[in-house]
Design a protein around this motif. Structure first.
Motif, PDB file in Angstrom:
ATOM      1  N   ILE A  10      44.610  74.083  13.134  1.00  0.00           N
ATOM      2  CA  ILE A  10      45.826  74.901  13.138  1.00  0.00           C
ATOM      3  C   ILE A  10      46.867  74.317  14.091  1.00  0.00           C
ATOM      4  CG2 ILE A  10      46.767  77.160  13.750  1.00  0.00           C
ATOM      5  CD1 ILE A  10      44.091  78.377  12.831  1.00  0.00           C
ATOM      6  N   ILE A  11      46.400  73.879  15.284  1.00  0.00           N
ATOM      7  CA  ILE A  11      47.314  73.293  16.272  1.00  0.00           C
ATOM      8  C   ILE A  11      47.920  71.989  15.733  1.00  0.00           C
ATOM      9  CG2 ILE A  11      47.426  72.213  18.551  1.00  0.00           C
ATOM     10  CD1 ILE A  11      45.313  74.263  19.465  1.00  0.00           C
ATOM     11  N   ALA A  12      47.065  71.176  15.108  1.00  0.00           N
ATOM     12  CA  ALA A  12      47.536  69.901  14.561  1.00  0.00           C
ATOM     13  C   ALA A  12      48.597  70.129  13.480  1.00  0.00           C
ATOM     14  CB  ALA A  12      46.364  69.099  13.995  1.00  0.00           C
ATOM     15  N   GLN A  13      48.369  71.099  12.592  1.00  0.00           N
ATOM     16  CA  GLN A  13      49.344  71.399  11.538  1.00  0.00           C
ATOM     17  C   GLN A  13      50.648  71.921  12.133  1.00  0.00           C
ATOM     18  OE1 GLN A  13      47.381  74.095   8.861  1.00  0.00           O
ATOM     19  NE2 GLN A  13      46.376  72.452   7.706  1.00  0.00           N
ATOM     20  N   SER A  14      50.539  72.749  13.161  1.00  0.00           N
ATOM     21  CA  SER A  14      51.727  73.288  13.816  1.00  0.00           C
ATOM     22  C   SER A  14      52.539  72.177  14.455  1.00  0.00           C
ATOM     23  CB  SER A  14      51.332  74.320  14.880  1.00  0.00           C
ATOM     24  OG  SER A  14      50.669  75.404  14.289  1.00  0.00           O
ATOM     25  N   GLU A  15      51.841  71.230  15.099  1.00  0.00           N
ATOM     26  CA  GLU A  15      52.536  70.106  15.729  1.00  0.00           C
ATOM     27  C   GLU A  15      53.221  69.231  14.677  1.00  0.00           C
ATOM     28  OE1 GLU A  15      49.444  68.255  17.931  1.00  0.00           O
ATOM     29  OE2 GLU A  15      49.687  69.563  19.693  1.00  0.00           O
ATOM     30  N   ALA A  16      52.535  69.008  13.554  1.00  0.00           N
ATOM     31  CA  ALA A  16      53.134  68.204  12.475  1.00  0.00           C
ATOM     32  C   ALA A  16      54.355  68.901  11.900  1.00  0.00           C
ATOM     33  CB  ALA A  16      52.092  67.952  11.374  1.00  0.00           C
ATOM     34  N   PHE A  17      54.234  70.220  11.729  1.00  0.00           N
ATOM     35  CA  PHE A  17      55.367  70.980  11.205  1.00  0.00           C
ATOM     36  C   PHE A  17      56.557  70.897  12.165  1.00  0.00           C
ATOM     37  CE2 PHE A  17      57.868  74.863  10.954  1.00  0.00           C
ATOM     38  CZ  PHE A  17      58.195  74.909   9.600  1.00  0.00           C
ATOM     39  N   GLU A  18      56.291  71.020  13.470  1.00  0.00           N
ATOM     40  CA  GLU A  18      57.356  70.983  14.465  1.00  0.00           C
ATOM     41  C   GLU A  18      58.039  69.616  14.481  1.00  0.00           C
ATOM     42  OE1 GLU A  18      60.039  72.096  17.331  1.00  0.00           O
ATOM     43  OE2 GLU A  18      58.748  73.285  16.013  1.00  0.00           O
ATOM     44  N   LYS A  19      57.239  68.550  14.343  1.00  0.00           N
ATOM     45  CA  LYS A  19      57.828  67.206  14.291  1.00  0.00           C
ATOM     46  C   LYS A  19      58.726  67.051  13.064  1.00  0.00           C
ATOM     47  CE  LYS A  19      54.186  64.738  16.796  1.00  0.00           C
ATOM     48  NZ  LYS A  19      53.090  63.742  16.684  1.00  0.00           N
ATOM     49  N   ALA A  20      58.244  67.583  11.943  1.00  0.00           N
ATOM     50  CA  ALA A  20      59.043  67.508  10.709  1.00  0.00           C
ATOM     51  C   ALA A  20      60.347  68.289  10.863  1.00  0.00           C
ATOM     52  CB  ALA A  20      58.236  68.037   9.528  1.00  0.00           C
ATOM     53  N   ARG A  21      60.243  69.438  11.521  1.00  0.00           N
ATOM     54  CA  ARG A  21      61.443  70.250  11.735  1.00  0.00           C
ATOM     55  C   ARG A  21      62.439  69.530  12.632  1.00  0.00           C
ATOM     56  NH1 ARG A  21      63.761  74.246  14.937  1.00  0.00           N
ATOM     57  NH2 ARG A  21      62.308  73.811  16.642  1.00  0.00           N
ATOM     58  N   GLN A  22      61.964  68.913  13.682  1.00  0.00           N
ATOM     59  CA  GLN A  22      62.844  68.199  14.596  1.00  0.00           C
ATOM     60  C   GLN A  22      63.506  67.004  13.900  1.00  0.00           C
ATOM     61  OE1 GLN A  22      63.886  68.941  17.568  1.00  0.00           O
ATOM     62  NE2 GLN A  22      62.627  70.789  17.796  1.00  0.00           N
ATOM     63  N   ALA A  23      62.718  66.295  13.077  1.00  0.00           N
ATOM     64  CA  ALA A  23      63.271  65.146  12.343  1.00  0.00           C
ATOM     65  C   ALA A  23      64.376  65.592  11.388  1.00  0.00           C
ATOM     66  CB  ALA A  23      62.146  64.433  11.586  1.00  0.00           C
ATOM     67  N   TRP A  24      64.143  66.722  10.744  1.00  0.00           N
ATOM     68  CA  TRP A  24      65.156  67.249   9.814  1.00  0.00           C
ATOM     69  C   TRP A  24      66.428  67.621  10.560  1.00  0.00           C
ATOM     70  CZ3 TRP A  24      67.613  71.995   9.291  1.00  0.00           C
ATOM     71  CH2 TRP A  24      68.332  72.175   8.110  1.00  0.00           C
ATOM     72  N   LEU A  25      66.294  68.277  11.707  1.00  0.00           N
ATOM     73  CA  LEU A  25      67.467  68.661  12.499  1.00  0.00           C
ATOM     74  C   LEU A  25      68.242  67.450  12.987  1.00  0.00           C
ATOM     75  CD1 LEU A  25      66.021  71.636  14.600  1.00  0.00           C
ATOM     76  CD2 LEU A  25      67.766  71.757  12.811  1.00  0.00           C
ATOM     77  N   GLU A  26      67.522  66.387  13.373  1.00  0.00           N
ATOM     78  CA  GLU A  26      68.198  65.175  13.826  1.00  0.00           C
ATOM     79  C   GLU A  26      69.020  64.557  12.708  1.00  0.00           C
ATOM     80  OE1 GLU A  26      65.320  62.547  15.435  1.00  0.00           O
ATOM     81  OE2 GLU A  26      64.780  63.901  17.086  1.00  0.00           O
ATOM     82  N   ARG A  27      68.448  64.511  11.519  1.00  0.00           N
ATOM     83  CA  ARG A  27      69.198  63.960  10.378  1.00  0.00           C
ATOM     84  C   ARG A  27      70.399  64.834  10.054  1.00  0.00           C
ATOM     85  NH1 ARG A  27      64.015  62.969   8.254  1.00  0.00           N
ATOM     86  NH2 ARG A  27      64.162  64.826   6.932  1.00  0.00           N
ATOM     87  N   LYS A  28      70.186  66.171  10.109  1.00  0.00           N
ATOM     88  CA  LYS A  28      71.260  67.106   9.779  1.00  0.00           C
ATOM     89  C   LYS A  28      72.415  66.984  10.765  1.00  0.00           C
ATOM     90  CE  LYS A  28      72.258  72.038   9.323  1.00  0.00           C
ATOM     91  NZ  LYS A  28      71.748  73.408   9.488  1.00  0.00           N
ATOM     92  N   ASN A  29      72.096  66.812  12.042  1.00  0.00           N
ATOM     93  CA  ASN A  29      73.127  66.811  13.075  1.00  0.00           C
ATOM     94  C   ASN A  29      73.726  65.429  13.330  1.00  0.00           C
ATOM     95  OD1 ASN A  29      72.807  69.565  13.527  1.00  0.00           O
ATOM     96  ND2 ASN A  29      71.094  69.237  14.935  1.00  0.00           N
TER      97      ASN A  29
END
Length: 240
Positions: A10-29
């Protein structure tokens, strides 16, 4: 009932999701500077182009390039006057008024006005909207059932416009239980725009002056004379 996932998964999936979210925000901004080609493209697409400056000969070439093959210019002086009028060149017509072209069936009125619209658009001059009077009457008559803004009188009020085949539409229409003459109402509304803002209205019609008076009344015809230069296409049908 399925077994719960291990906490480490669960922790590993959460960390992967958070990384994906951060990558998306960086591209968006991220807003990289556009290249020179991108700037030029945006300028051409989104800016309003300047009209091409044309002389009398060039205006004539633009018009003749827009008419269909075989179209015959019956009166060169008249056509020159009309083309010059639409391009803002030297003409005997009053440039503050619209144009009402009167002539028999098949005399080339609609072909002329369509070609003129195309020629003006090609040179990026101020053109006009083109409406069929038959379709205008149908749209207004069906206003209670239609959802399009084209079914509203106000759709036809603004900007330079040409009403093609004036007199070919139904003379009287029943709208919301009332008998009205649709094109007479539009003439009056366009006349008000002409008086207040100098908005131009053009017409083509197979009706003679006497027939227009008989069909729409003196008031409407007098409004049209005040709004328009009257031009006669006095020749036989092109279709003969």
């Amino acid at each position: 009932m399925t077994d719960p996932k291990p906490l480490s998964e669960i922790i590993a999936q959460s960390e992967a999701f958070e990384k994906a979210r951060q990558a998306w925000l960086e591209r968006k901004n991220t807003k990289p500077e556009p290249t020179e080609l991108e700037r030029e493209y945006a300028k051409r697409v989104f800016s309003t182009p300047e009209p091409v400056t044309v002389n009398e000969a060039q205006a004539a070439m633009l018009f003749m390039g827009a008419v269909p093959k075989g179209y015959e210019v019956k009166d060169k002086a008249m056509y020159r006057d009309l083309v010059n009028y639409f391009f803002g060149l030297n003409t005997t017509l009053d440039p503050t008024k619209g144009v009402c072209i009167i002539g028999g069936v098949g005399g080339g009125k609609t072909t002329f006005i369509r070609a003129m619209q195309q020629a003006l658009n090609a040179a990026r001059y101020g053109s006009f909207r083109l409406f069929s009077c038959v379709e205008v009457e149908q749209n207004i008559r069906q206003a209670s059932a239609a959802e399009s803004s084209a079914a509203d009188y106000s759709y036809y009020d603004t900007g330079a416009a040409c009403f093609d085949d004036f007199g070919a539409e139904n003379h009287e229409s029943v709208i919301f239980g009332n008998r009205v003459i649709v094109m007479a109402e539009i003439v009056q509304r366009r006349y008000n725009r002409f008086q207040a803002q100098g908005v131009k209205t053009h017409f083509t019609t197979n009706l003679s002056a006497a027939e227009m008076r008989a069909r729409y009344g003196d008031r409407v015809f007098d409004r049209m004379k005040e709004m328009c230069n009257i031009v006669l296409f006095n020749w036989e049908s092109f279709r003969k």
